[in-house]
Design a protein around this motif. Structure first.
Motif, PDB file in Angstrom:
ATOM      1  N   LEU A  24       0.794  -0.970  -0.119  1.00  0.00           N
ATOM      2  CA  LEU A  24      -0.014   0.078  -0.044  1.00  0.00           C
ATOM      3  C   LEU A  24       0.964   1.259  -0.006  1.00  0.00           C
ATOM      4  O   LEU A  24       0.524   2.371  -0.649  1.00  0.00           O
ATOM      5  CB  LEU A  24      -0.881  -0.055   1.190  1.00  0.00           C
ATOM      6  N   MET A  28       0.109   1.302  -4.733  1.00  0.00           N
ATOM      7  CA  MET A  28      -0.594   0.298  -5.390  1.00  0.00           C
ATOM      8  C   MET A  28      -2.089   0.305  -4.626  1.00  0.00           C
ATOM      9  O   MET A  28      -2.174   0.532  -3.329  1.00  0.00           O
ATOM     10  CB  MET A  28      -0.063  -1.150  -5.072  1.00  0.00           C
ATOM     11  N   GLN A  29      -3.068   0.214  -5.715  1.00  0.00           N
ATOM     12  CA  GLN A  29      -4.672   0.325  -5.162  1.00  0.00           C
ATOM     13  C   GLN A  29      -4.830  -0.912  -4.487  1.00  0.00           C
ATOM     14  O   GLN A  29      -4.076  -1.961  -4.310  1.00  0.00           O
ATOM     15  CB  GLN A  29      -5.405   0.327  -6.207  1.00  0.00           C
ATOM     16  N   LEU A  30      -5.859  -0.537  -3.267  1.00  0.00           N
ATOM     17  CA  LEU A  30      -6.063  -1.701  -2.075  1.00  0.00           C
ATOM     18  C   LEU A  30      -6.561  -2.923  -2.867  1.00  0.00           C
ATOM     19  O   LEU A  30      -6.179  -3.966  -2.471  1.00  0.00           O
ATOM     20  CB  LEU A  30      -6.997  -1.224  -1.302  1.00  0.00           C
ATOM     21  N   ALA A  31      -7.351  -2.765  -3.776  1.00  0.00           N
ATOM     22  CA  ALA A  31      -7.898  -3.955  -4.660  1.00  0.00           C
ATOM     23  C   ALA A  31      -6.792  -5.105  -4.990  1.00  0.00           C
ATOM     24  O   ALA A  31      -6.935  -6.243  -4.962  1.00  0.00           O
ATOM     25  CB  ALA A  31      -8.921  -3.433  -5.732  1.00  0.00           C
ATOM     26  N   MET A 291     -14.874   0.440  -8.616  1.00  0.00           N
ATOM     27  CA  MET A 291     -13.809   0.470  -7.540  1.00  0.00           C
ATOM     28  C   MET A 291     -14.618  -0.536  -6.534  1.00  0.00           C
ATOM     29  O   MET A 291     -13.477  -1.166  -6.136  1.00  0.00           O
ATOM     30  CB  MET A 291     -14.047   2.081  -7.322  1.00  0.00           C
ATOM     31  N   TRP A 294     -13.968  -4.043  -7.622  1.00  0.00           N
ATOM     32  CA  TRP A 294     -12.456  -4.654  -7.414  1.00  0.00           C
ATOM     33  C   TRP A 294     -11.934  -4.608  -6.060  1.00  0.00           C
ATOM     34  O   TRP A 294     -11.394  -5.673  -5.817  1.00  0.00           O
ATOM     35  CB  TRP A 294     -11.720  -3.701  -8.364  1.00  0.00           C
ATOM     36  N   ILE A 295     -12.406  -3.864  -5.161  1.00  0.00           N
ATOM     37  CA  ILE A 295     -12.237  -4.075  -3.811  1.00  0.00           C
ATOM     38  C   ILE A 295     -12.680  -5.201  -3.160  1.00  0.00           C
ATOM     39  O   ILE A 295     -12.088  -6.056  -2.543  1.00  0.00           O
ATOM     40  CB  ILE A 295     -12.679  -2.575  -2.977  1.00  0.00           C
ATOM     41  N   ASP A 346     -10.148   3.109   2.317  1.00  0.00           N
ATOM     42  CA  ASP A 346     -11.470   3.305   1.967  1.00  0.00           C
ATOM     43  C   ASP A 346     -12.417   2.235   3.004  1.00  0.00           C
ATOM     44  O   ASP A 346     -12.083   1.201   3.228  1.00  0.00           O
ATOM     45  CB  ASP A 346     -11.648   2.831   0.465  1.00  0.00           C
TER      46      ASP A 346
END
Length: 438
Positions: A24, A28-31, A291, A294-295, A346
């Protein structure tokens, strides 16, 4: 292939946590972080033959019938954002705001309650109020911090008020009735809104300079607004969604579709519906739901693998040992964990990563999962406003005057965060505030 299970569950849990935080921090995105860590532990803890488990977990999440309610409510918010319904509603209540000290701030909170009851998405509400309410309060000479805090905290009420998407995601994750969650959150949400209003009125009574009452001679004439047009469509939409759920006429998923129809009919009758508006709303809905999807896929895969490793039992033992076996102590530790996570992640990620682990522990201790859902949402209310990454503050900053800094927004929110913690404490001490309907 290296067998990661040989290091034991405690070290495996620590490695998983370090990988999550480390990835993180790279941006990089959480998903994708959660998905990568899930695949890594699947391969090196169980072996390649366990990979179909990830596909099974993600499919069960994505194919949930109740998940259909999410894009419907997001579409409602997008249509509301692009129509004039919210502006007319705000203008129609100006007569109250211009005659009571602090009235425009109170009006802002009341409009926020109605908007939240129509869509359940905080981003659009915060932006709308930032465009409509904040400039007017600043122009009237309201204290900057009071105006900023009221606008931002009011916009975040969509977390609690039905049809809150936070409650929908929690209900999916905890496998509890979303209709019951809506009933349970109703009273705490209004208590929170009432605390905001009381705070504004008391502060303005003690210090009248915070909220001047506009003089008739020094202000422009009030805009001519049709009260029927301004109030009928919002109340019609609220009644259509919540009325159909509470009366049992429709499920949450069906009510979400009715809500979209209601907003579209309102826009058509008002002469505001056009192809461009529909296209923009659809694109905004796809972005938001993409969003969330994907998460959800990454988080459900990670939690599923961790559960298979025995992680839920391990976490339960750790929390119970830290709390000394006390049920309330365990709950408070969970609240602290959620609060800290909410400052950096998030809410979708927080819910999908923690609730599959926390809810079995909570039910095992004898707590009601419906009540815990309300407590969770109140906790997320705090995270929406808390630095360093409170999303409501960033939403407001995107439309606020340039001289309002992010630091000033967070400072303005501190009294409202204290009120959120107060209401959270009330619901924990008096669970009947959430379970009044039983």
């Amino acid at each position: 292939m290296f067998d990661l299970s040989s290091i034991g569950l405690a070290w495996g849990s620590l490695l998983m946590l370090v990988m999550l935080i480390g990835l993180l921090l790279t941006g990089m995105q959480l998903a994708f972080v959660s998905g990568f860590v899930a695949i890594f532990f699947t391969l090196f803890w169980f072996g390649p033959e366990a990979m179909p488990l990830i596909a099974s977990r993600t499919y069960s999440f994505a194919s949930g019938y109740v998940f259909l309610a999410v894009p419907m409510f997001v579409l409602m918010a997008a249509l509301l954002d692009r129509s004039g319904i919210a502006k007319d509603l705000f203008d129609a209540m100006k007569s109250l705001g211009r005659k009571v000290r602090g009235g425009v701030a109170v009006q802002t909170i009341l409009v926020a309650v109605l908007l939240a009851s129509m869509s359940g998405v905080i981003g659009g509400e915060t932006v709308l109020l930032g465009i409509l309410a904040l400039p007017q309060m600043l122009r009237l000479g309201y204290d900057r911090k009071l105006a900023i805090g009221t606008t931002c905290a009011g916009g975040a009420l969509g977390t609690m008020l039905p049809p809150s998407i936070v409650l929908i995601i929690y209900g999916m994750t905890a496998s509890v009735s979303i209709g019951d969650l809506f009933k349970a959150s109703f009273l705490p949400a209004f208590i929170l809104a009432a605390c905001y209003i009381a705070y504004v009125l008391i502060r303005c009574k003690l210090n009248p300079s915070l909220a001047p009452i506009p003089s008739d001679s020094g202000e422009e004439e009030e805009p001519q607004v049709s009260y029927f047009k301004a109030l009928f469509f919002p109340l019609f939409s609220v009644a259509l969604v919540l009325g159909s759920i509470y009366t049992g006429v429709a499920s949450v998923t069906e009510a979400s579709a009715l809500g979209v129809v209601g907003i579209m009919l309102s826009a058509i009758v008002r002469g505001e519906m056009n192809l461009s508006m529909l296209k923009e709303s659809a694109i905004a809905t796809m972005r938001t739901c993409g969003m969330i999807m994907w998460i959800g896929i990454g988080a459900s895969a990670l939690v599923g693998i961790y559960n298979l490793m025995g992680g839920i039992d391990f976490v339960e033992q750790v929390i119970l040992s830290l709390s000394g076996g006390s049920a309330i102590g365990t709950l408070l530790i969970m609240m602290v964990i959620l609060l800290v996570l909410g400052m950096f992640l998030d809410w979708v990620g927080v819910a999908l990563l923690t609730m599959p682990i926390f809810v079995p522990i909570i039910t095992g201790l004898g707590f009601d999962p419906i009540w815990f859902g309300v407590v969770f949402c109140l906790n997320m209310q705090v995270s929406f406003l808390s630095p360093p990454f409170g999303p409501a503050a960033f939403y407001l900053k995107s439309v606020a005057p340039k001289d309002i800094s992010l630091g000033e927004i967070f400072t303005s929110l501190l009294p409202f965060i204290a009120l959120q913690v107060f209401v959270l404490s009330l619901v924990i001490i008096f669970p009947e505030l959430a379970m009044w309907w039983q």
